[in-house]
Write a protein that holds these residues in place. Structure first.
Motif, PDB file in Angstrom:
ATOM      1  N   GLY A 111       0.793  -1.222   0.000  1.00 36.32           N
ATOM      2  CA  GLY A 111       0.000   0.000   0.000  1.00 36.32           C
ATOM      3  C   GLY A 111       0.823   1.269   0.000  1.00 36.32           C
ATOM      4  N   ASP A 112       2.128   1.190   0.324  1.00 37.36           N
ATOM      5  CA  ASP A 112       2.980   2.377   0.259  1.00 37.36           C
ATOM      6  C   ASP A 112       3.056   2.897  -1.174  1.00 37.36           C
ATOM      7  OD1 ASP A 112       3.684   2.563   2.934  1.00 37.36           O
ATOM      8  OD2 ASP A 112       5.503   1.362   2.720  1.00 37.36           O
ATOM      9  N   TRP A 113       3.123   4.218  -1.303  1.00 32.67           N
ATOM     10  CA  TRP A 113       3.408   4.834  -2.592  1.00 32.67           C
ATOM     11  C   TRP A 113       4.902   5.080  -2.679  1.00 32.67           C
ATOM     12  CZ3 TRP A 113      -0.579   9.145  -4.201  1.00 32.67           C
ATOM     13  CH2 TRP A 113      -1.852   8.565  -4.302  1.00 32.67           C
ATOM     14  N   VAL A 114       5.491   4.749  -3.833  1.00 31.34           N
ATOM     15  CA  VAL A 114       6.941   4.865  -4.005  1.00 31.34           C
ATOM     16  C   VAL A 114       7.275   5.393  -5.394  1.00 31.34           C
ATOM     17  CG1 VAL A 114       7.481   3.020  -2.354  1.00 31.34           C
ATOM     18  CG2 VAL A 114       7.152   2.461  -4.772  1.00 31.34           C
ATOM     19  N   ILE A 115       8.494   5.936  -5.516  1.00 34.86           N
ATOM     20  CA  ILE A 115       9.070   6.317  -6.806  1.00 34.86           C
ATOM     21  C   ILE A 115      10.468   5.726  -6.883  1.00 34.86           C
ATOM     22  CG2 ILE A 115       7.733   8.453  -6.963  1.00 34.86           C
ATOM     23  CD1 ILE A 115      10.296   9.977  -6.126  1.00 34.86           C
ATOM     24  N   PRO A 116      10.995   5.468  -8.084  1.00 39.72           N
ATOM     25  CA  PRO A 116      12.371   4.979  -8.207  1.00 39.72           C
ATOM     26  C   PRO A 116      13.384   6.061  -7.858  1.00 39.72           C
ATOM     27  CG  PRO A 116      11.084   4.510 -10.196  1.00 39.72           C
ATOM     28  CD  PRO A 116      10.306   5.499  -9.384  1.00 39.72           C
ATOM     29  N   VAL A 117      14.494   5.654  -7.284  1.00 38.63           N
ATOM     30  CA  VAL A 117      15.583   6.599  -7.008  1.00 38.63           C
ATOM     31  C   VAL A 117      16.220   7.058  -8.314  1.00 38.63           C
ATOM     32  CG1 VAL A 117      17.864   6.872  -5.973  1.00 38.63           C
ATOM     33  CG2 VAL A 117      16.078   5.635  -4.730  1.00 38.63           C
ATOM     34  N   HIS A 118      16.479   6.109  -9.216  1.00 38.92           N
ATOM     35  CA  HIS A 118      17.233   6.404 -10.433  1.00 38.92           C
ATOM     36  C   HIS A 118      16.343   6.487 -11.665  1.00 38.92           C
ATOM     37  CE1 HIS A 118      21.133   6.007  -8.468  1.00 38.92           C
ATOM     38  NE2 HIS A 118      20.660   4.929  -7.862  1.00 38.92           N
ATOM     39  N   ALA A 119      16.851   7.167 -12.689  1.00 37.13           N
ATOM     40  CA  ALA A 119      16.186   7.227 -13.983  1.00 37.13           C
ATOM     41  C   ALA A 119      16.418   5.921 -14.747  1.00 37.13           C
ATOM     42  CB  ALA A 119      16.711   8.410 -14.786  1.00 37.13           C
ATOM     43  N   ASN A 120      15.841   5.814 -15.910  1.00 35.99           N
ATOM     44  CA  ASN A 120      16.032   4.679 -16.818  1.00 35.99           C
ATOM     45  C   ASN A 120      15.510   3.357 -16.268  1.00 35.99           C
ATOM     46  OD1 ASN A 120      17.323   6.373 -18.708  1.00 35.99           O
ATOM     47  ND2 ASN A 120      19.310   6.050 -17.746  1.00 35.99           N
ATOM     48  N   GLN A 121      14.523   3.428 -15.384  1.00 33.71           N
ATOM     49  CA  GLN A 121      13.944   2.197 -14.831  1.00 33.71           C
ATOM     50  C   GLN A 121      12.772   1.691 -15.666  1.00 33.71           C
ATOM     51  OE1 GLN A 121      15.442   0.681 -12.113  1.00 33.71           O
ATOM     52  NE2 GLN A 121      16.928   2.285 -12.552  1.00 33.71           N
ATOM     53  N   GLY A 122      12.211   2.544 -16.516  1.00 35.21           N
ATOM     54  CA  GLY A 122      11.042   2.165 -17.295  1.00 35.21           C
ATOM     55  C   GLY A 122       9.782   2.283 -16.460  1.00 35.21           C
ATOM     56  N   THR A 123       8.950   3.273 -16.754  1.00 32.34           N
ATOM     57  CA  THR A 123       7.771   3.534 -15.929  1.00 32.34           C
ATOM     58  C   THR A 123       6.450   3.389 -16.679  1.00 32.34           C
ATOM     59  OG1 THR A 123       7.960   5.911 -16.382  1.00 32.34           O
ATOM     60  CG2 THR A 123       9.029   5.076 -14.383  1.00 32.34           C
ATOM     61  N   TRP A 124       6.480   3.283 -17.998  1.00 31.52           N
ATOM     62  CA  TRP A 124       5.239   3.181 -18.772  1.00 31.52           C
ATOM     63  C   TRP A 124       4.818   1.713 -18.812  1.00 31.52           C
ATOM     64  CZ3 TRP A 124       6.020   6.834 -23.622  1.00 31.52           C
ATOM     65  CH2 TRP A 124       6.401   8.106 -23.157  1.00 31.52           C
ATOM     66  N   SER A 125       4.258   1.250 -17.719  1.00 35.16           N
ATOM     67  CA  SER A 125       3.972  -0.171 -17.532  1.00 35.16           C
ATOM     68  C   SER A 125       2.879  -0.315 -16.487  1.00 35.16           C
ATOM     69  CB  SER A 125       5.254  -0.890 -17.066  1.00 35.16           C
ATOM     70  OG  SER A 125       5.049  -2.269 -16.936  1.00 35.16           O
ATOM     71  N   ASN A 126       2.169  -1.447 -16.491  1.00 31.67           N
ATOM     72  CA  ASN A 126       1.160  -1.626 -15.436  1.00 31.67           C
ATOM     73  C   ASN A 126       1.784  -2.130 -14.142  1.00 31.67           C
ATOM     74  OD1 ASN A 126       1.657  -4.232 -16.354  1.00 31.67           O
ATOM     75  ND2 ASN A 126      -0.502  -4.793 -16.599  1.00 31.67           N
ATOM     76  N   TYR A 127       2.837  -2.925 -14.248  1.00 29.92           N
ATOM     77  CA  TYR A 127       3.561  -3.416 -13.065  1.00 29.92           C
ATOM     78  C   TYR A 127       5.055  -3.296 -13.306  1.00 29.92           C
ATOM     79  CZ  TYR A 127      -0.697  -5.656 -11.245  1.00 29.92           C
ATOM     80  OH  TYR A 127      -1.961  -5.899 -10.742  1.00 29.92           O
ATOM     81  N   ARG A 128       5.814  -3.140 -12.214  1.00 23.34           N
ATOM     82  CA  ARG A 128       7.266  -3.171 -12.273  1.00 23.34           C
ATOM     83  C   ARG A 128       7.789  -3.953 -11.074  1.00 23.34           C
ATOM     84  NH1 ARG A 128       9.924  -3.514 -15.486  1.00 23.34           N
ATOM     85  NH2 ARG A 128      11.620  -2.026 -15.461  1.00 23.34           N
ATOM     86  N   VAL A 129       9.008  -4.423 -11.181  1.00 22.44           N
ATOM     87  CA  VAL A 129       9.625  -5.234 -10.130  1.00 22.44           C
ATOM     88  C   VAL A 129      10.961  -4.614  -9.731  1.00 22.44           C
ATOM     89  CG1 VAL A 129      10.558  -7.492  -9.521  1.00 22.44           C
ATOM     90  CG2 VAL A 129       8.530  -7.336 -10.977  1.00 22.44           C
ATOM     91  N   PHE A 130      11.196  -4.525  -8.433  1.00 20.48           N
ATOM     92  CA  PHE A 130      12.482  -4.071  -7.902  1.00 20.48           C
ATOM     93  C   PHE A 130      12.987  -5.103  -6.906  1.00 20.48           C
ATOM     94  CE2 PHE A 130      11.005  -0.237  -9.766  1.00 20.48           C
ATOM     95  CZ  PHE A 130      12.116   0.573  -9.984  1.00 20.48           C
ATOM     96  N   SER A 131      14.296  -5.226  -6.828  1.00 20.41           N
ATOM     97  CA  SER A 131      14.878  -6.225  -5.926  1.00 20.41           C
ATOM     98  C   SER A 131      15.233  -5.650  -4.567  1.00 20.41           C
ATOM     99  CB  SER A 131      16.139  -6.833  -6.559  1.00 20.41           C
ATOM    100  OG  SER A 131      17.100  -5.820  -6.830  1.00 20.41           O
ATOM    101  N   LYS A 132      15.443  -4.312  -4.489  1.00 21.00           N
ATOM    102  CA  LYS A 132      15.876  -3.694  -3.226  1.00 21.00           C
ATOM    103  C   LYS A 132      15.025  -2.479  -2.882  1.00 21.00           C
ATOM    104  CE  LYS A 132      19.950  -2.887  -4.745  1.00 21.00           C
ATOM    105  NZ  LYS A 132      21.346  -2.374  -4.811  1.00 21.00           N
ATOM    106  N   ALA A 133      14.662  -2.387  -1.612  1.00 20.23           N
ATOM    107  CA  ALA A 133      13.902  -1.222  -1.146  1.00 20.23           C
ATOM    108  C   ALA A 133      14.735   0.050  -1.235  1.00 20.23           C
ATOM    109  CB  ALA A 133      13.433  -1.442   0.286  1.00 20.23           C
ATOM    110  N   SER A 134      16.047  -0.075  -1.188  1.00 21.10           N
ATOM    111  CA  SER A 134      16.923   1.108  -1.257  1.00 21.10           C
ATOM    112  C   SER A 134      16.881   1.785  -2.625  1.00 21.10           C
ATOM    113  CB  SER A 134      18.363   0.718  -0.921  1.00 21.10           C
ATOM    114  OG  SER A 134      18.840  -0.275  -1.804  1.00 21.10           O
ATOM    115  N   ASP A 135      16.300   1.118  -3.628  1.00 18.76           N
ATOM    116  CA  ASP A 135      16.153   1.709  -4.953  1.00 18.76           C
ATOM    117  C   ASP A 135      14.837   2.469  -5.097  1.00 18.76           C
ATOM    118  OD1 ASP A 135      18.595   0.820  -5.944  1.00 18.76           O
ATOM    119  OD2 ASP A 135      17.778  -1.116  -6.542  1.00 18.76           O
ATOM    120  N   LEU A 136      14.085   2.561  -3.993  1.00 10.95           N
ATOM    121  CA  LEU A 136      12.781   3.221  -4.017  1.00 10.95           C
ATOM    122  C   LEU A 136      12.691   4.267  -2.904  1.00 10.95           C
ATOM    123  CD1 LEU A 136      10.670  -0.033  -4.447  1.00 10.95           C
ATOM    124  CD2 LEU A 136      11.041   1.692  -6.229  1.00 10.95           C
TER     125      LEU A 136
END
Length: 376
Positions: A111-136
Motif C-alpha cells: 500500500g505504500d506509494w513509491v518512486i524509483p531513485v534512479h532514472a532509466n527504470q522504465g515507468t510506462w507499464s502496469n507493473y514493475r519489479v524491484f529487488s531492493k527497497a533502497s532503490d525506491l
C-alpha cells in the motif's frame, strides 16, 4: 497543516503477465512510431521481489528525447520483455503502489506509494519489479500529481534553490529565472518563498500578461513577474529594476532554461560574484554571455542536470523528496494538478491497440504536460 491526500488502494493479486510500452528503435521525425505494447512474463521470482503496480506516470521531454535517441542518458535494451529485438520500457518517472514485498524488506509495506531513485527504470507499464527497497523512495503524503512528478521537477527545483547559494533570509536577496510559467519555475518560487528568498520571474510577452503574472505571484509565490521585453530593455533595467528590487538588494542566482538572448539578459541583472545555472534550452539558442560579466562582475556559469546529480549522490534525492513532502504537508507547495492534462488507462478494459493510441497521442500532444493515470 493541510490534509494528506495519500491513500492506500485495495490490495491486488500479483499477475502472471505484465504489460509495458516498449521501444527497440528510435525516430526523431515520428516518436510514436517506435512504441509498441508488449505483454510478457517477468523473469524475476516475484515471491522474492518487490512488486509495484503503477498509479500514474507523466510524459516528460526527456522521455521523448530518449525515444528520439538524442538524450545523453539511455536505458539498456534487453530481451527480458519477450521482444524479437532488445528493447527498453519507456519512461523515467512515475508513482507506484507496493502490492507485494518480501518479509526481509521491513522498510516497505503493501500500500505504500513509491518512486524509483534512479532514472532509466522504465515507468510506462502496469507493473514493475524491484529487488531492493533502497532503490525506491516512499512518497506517502503527496497527492497523485505531486508524487508522479516530484522526481524530476520537484527535485530539480529543490536543488536549484538549495544547493548552490548560502542564502541569508534576513537580507534582501533574490534569484531571477526565465520561463517563469514552467513547472520547475513554479516550484522554485514556492520553495524560495518558504526559505525567505525573493524571486523575479521572467515570462514571454503574451495576451493577458497581467493575468498570468498575477497568478504566478498570488498562487505560486513569485515576488515579481516581468516580461521578456522588460528583461531585454536597458532602460527598464536602469530605471525600474532598482524600484522592483528595493534597497540593498542582491540578485545572487539566475536560473536559465531558455538560452539565447533571455539568458544573457537575466545574467546582466546579477550582482557581483553571482551564479547562473543552466538546466534547459527551450529557445534552442546557445547561451552567450557578455565578457564584462565574467571579468568585472566575477560571474560563474554552470550547467545543471538532475539525472547526473542523482547518479553521483542518490541519498541526496531521498533527502530532497522528504523535505519536499514536508513542505507540501505544511501547505508551502501546492499540487501541480492544474498544470497537467490527465488521460486514463483503464487497466482492465483498455485494449492494447487503444492503449498504444492513447500513449501516441499523449506523446505528440502540445500545450500542458500530459500524465497517464491508471484506473484499477
Amino acid at each position: 497543516m493541510i490534509s494528506r491526500p495519500f491513500m492506500r488502494l485495495m490490495s491486488t493479486k500479483v499477475p502472471k503477465q505484465f504489460k509495458s510500452i516498449v521501444y527497440s528503435t528510435h525516430s526523431v521525425e515520428d516518436v510514436g512510431s517506435v512504441l509498441s505494447v508488449q505483454n510478457y512474463t517477468p523473469k524475476e521470482d516475484l515471491s522474492k521481489a518487490i512488486v509495484l503496480r503503477t498509479l500514474a506516470f507523466p510524459i516528460n521531454p526527456s522521455d521523448i528525447n530518449q525515444l528520439q535517441g538524442v538524450y545523453p542518458s539511455k536505458p539498456e535494451k534487453t530481451l527480458d520483455y519477450s521482444t524479437e529485438q532488445p528493447s527498453a520500457i519507456a519512461g523515467n518517472e512515475g508513482v507506484f503502489e507496493v502490492v507485494s514485498v518480501p518479509k526481509s524488506e521491513s522498510s516497505l509495506s503493501e500500500g505504500d506509494w513509491v518512486i524509483p531513485v534512479h532514472a532509466n527504470q522504465g515507468t510506462w507499464s502496469n507493473y514493475r519489479v524491484f529487488s531492493k527497497a533502497s532503490d525506491l523512495i516512499k512518497v506517502n503524503g503527496l497527492d497523485l500529481h505531486s508524487a508522479a512528478t516530484v522526481s524530476v521537477n520537484g527535485c530539480t527545483a529543490y536543488q536549484l534553490v538549495n544547493n548552490y547559494i548560502d542564502w541569508d533570509p534576513s537580507k534582501n536577496e533574490w534569484l531571477i529565472q526565465n520561463a517563469g510559467t514552467s513547472g520547475v519555475s513554479k516550484i522554485v518560487t514556492q520553495i524560495a518563498k518558504a526559505k525567505g528568498v525573493k524571486t523575479l520571474s521572467v515570462i514571454r510577452d503574451r495576451e493577458g500578461f497581467e493575468s498570468v503574472a498575477r497568478t504566478l505571484e498570488e498562487k505560486y509565490g513569485a515576488t515579481r513577474v516581468i516580461s521578456e521585453s522588460d528583461n531585454s530593455d536597458k532602460a527598464f533595467g536602469k530605471e525600474q529594476m532598482p524600484k522592483i528590487l528595493g534597497p540593498n538588494a542582491r540578485v545572487r542566482l539566475a536560473l536559465n532554461s531558455v538560452g539565447g538572448k533571455s539568458s544573457a539578459c537575466i545574467a546582466r541583472k546579477l550582482d557581483q560574484d553571482a551564479l547562473m545555472l543552466t538546466y534547459g534550452g527551450m529557445s534552442k539558442q546557445p547561451v552567450t554571455l557578455p565578457t564584462s560579466l565574467h571579468i568585472f562582475k566575477g560571474l560563474t556559469s554552470k550547467g545543471f542536470w538532475i539525472t547526473e546529480n542523482v547518479k553521483k549522490n542518490p541519498s541526496e534525492k531521498v533527502a530532497n523528496v522528504r523535505d519536499f513532502i514536508k513542505l507540501y504537508e505544511e501547505g508551502k507547495i501546492i499540487s501541480p494538478k492544474d498544470e497537467i492534462t490527465t488521460v486514463e488507462w483503464d487497466v482492465n478494459n483498455t485494449s492494447d491497440d487503444e492503449l498504444l493510441q492513447l500513449i501516441r497521442e499523449a506523446v505528440s500532444a502540445t500545450g500542458q504536460k500530459r500524465m497517464v493515470r491508471l484506473k484499477w
